[in-house]
Design a protein around this motif. Structure first.
Motif, mmCIF file in Angstrom:
data_model
loop_
_atom_site.group_PDB
_atom_site.id
_atom_site.type_symbol
_atom_site.label_atom_id
_atom_site.label_comp_id
_atom_site.label_asym_id
_atom_site.label_seq_id
_atom_site.Cartn_x
_atom_site.Cartn_y
_atom_site.Cartn_z
ATOM 1 N N THR A 1 0.841 -0.848 -0.161
ATOM 2 C CA THR A 1 -0.016 -0.205 -0.048
ATOM 3 C C THR A 1 0.846 0.914 -0.033
ATOM 4 O O THR A 1 0.567 2.108 -0.704
ATOM 5 C CB THR A 1 -1.055 0.164 1.729
ATOM 6 O OG1 THR A 1 0.309 0.000 2.625
ATOM 7 C CG2 THR A 1 -1.850 -1.257 1.095
ATOM 8 N N GLN A 2 2.094 1.256 0.356
ATOM 9 C CA GLN A 2 2.558 2.481 0.731
ATOM 10 C C GLN A 2 4.227 2.464 -0.061
ATOM 11 O O GLN A 2 4.692 3.740 -0.121
ATOM 12 C CB GLN A 2 3.088 2.916 2.245
ATOM 13 C CG GLN A 2 1.768 2.543 3.565
ATOM 14 C CD GLN A 2 2.571 2.317 3.858
ATOM 15 O OE1 GLN A 2 3.231 1.807 5.289
ATOM 16 N NE2 GLN A 2 2.003 3.929 5.186
ATOM 17 N N GLU B 1 5.522 2.167 11.325
ATOM 18 C CA GLU B 1 4.608 1.563 10.457
ATOM 19 C C GLU B 1 3.967 0.511 11.501
ATOM 20 O O GLU B 1 2.705 0.428 11.796
ATOM 21 C CB GLU B 1 4.474 1.095 9.530
ATOM 22 C CG GLU B 1 4.554 1.999 8.356
ATOM 23 C CD GLU B 1 3.968 2.676 8.413
ATOM 24 O OE1 GLU B 1 2.187 3.064 8.430
ATOM 25 O OE2 GLU B 1 4.444 4.218 8.386
#
Length: 157
Positions: A7-8, A19
């Motif tokens: 996602t990142q 995270e």
């Protein structure tokens, strides 16, 4: 050491640790499990190793990050399994030096190993599990080693 988040995108190890902490802080009352696992695929010209860091929010999903390394071909199964396990243990140590140990003191940490009761790897179970538990970690093999046998395997091509 850089990792990929689906996602990142690309993240440093420090960003991954941040995270992981933030994910747990979002729902601190939930149960969690930290998972480190490595899988590999070998061709005639190289062996691709993929290590995964996964935080599982029990019953509510997970976040994971992976890292690929391309090595000389490791044709011997025993040598390859030992190298996969070594990479997972080295990764835990590197993450702990960057602050993951604050989470591992509170949450269970499992090392997932891509071996099981079926197939050629069954002869390695006692020695590999003994190695991992002797350095203080919980070892999981198939079918419980989803970090290595499912998540890492998916990216090891």
């Amino acid at each position: 050491m850089n990792f990929v988040s689906p996602t990142q995108g690309n993240l440093s190890m420090e960003q991954v640790v941040t995270e992981l902490h933030q994910y747990v802080k979002q729902a601190p009352d939930n149960q969690y499990k930290l998972v480190i696992g490595t899988d590999s695929h070998t061709t005639r010209t190289y062996t691709m190793m993929v290590s995964v860091i996964l935080v599982h929010r029990i019953g509510q999903g997970a976040r994971f990050f992976y890292r690929k390394t391309r090595n000389r071909p490791l044709m011997d199964l025993r040598q390859r399994i030992y190298r996969e396990t070594e990479l997972s243990l080295e990764l835990v140590d590197a993450l702990n030096k960057r602050g993951l140990n604050a989470l591992t003191e509170k949450l269970p940490l499992e090392i997932h190993i891509d071996i099981g009761q079926q197939g050629d790897t069954k002869v390695l179970i006692n020695e590999i599990m003994g190695w991992v538990t002797s350095v203080g970690y919980e070892a999981r093999i198939k079918p419980l080693s989803y970090g290595a046998s499912s998540v890492a395997d998916r990216f090891a091509e």
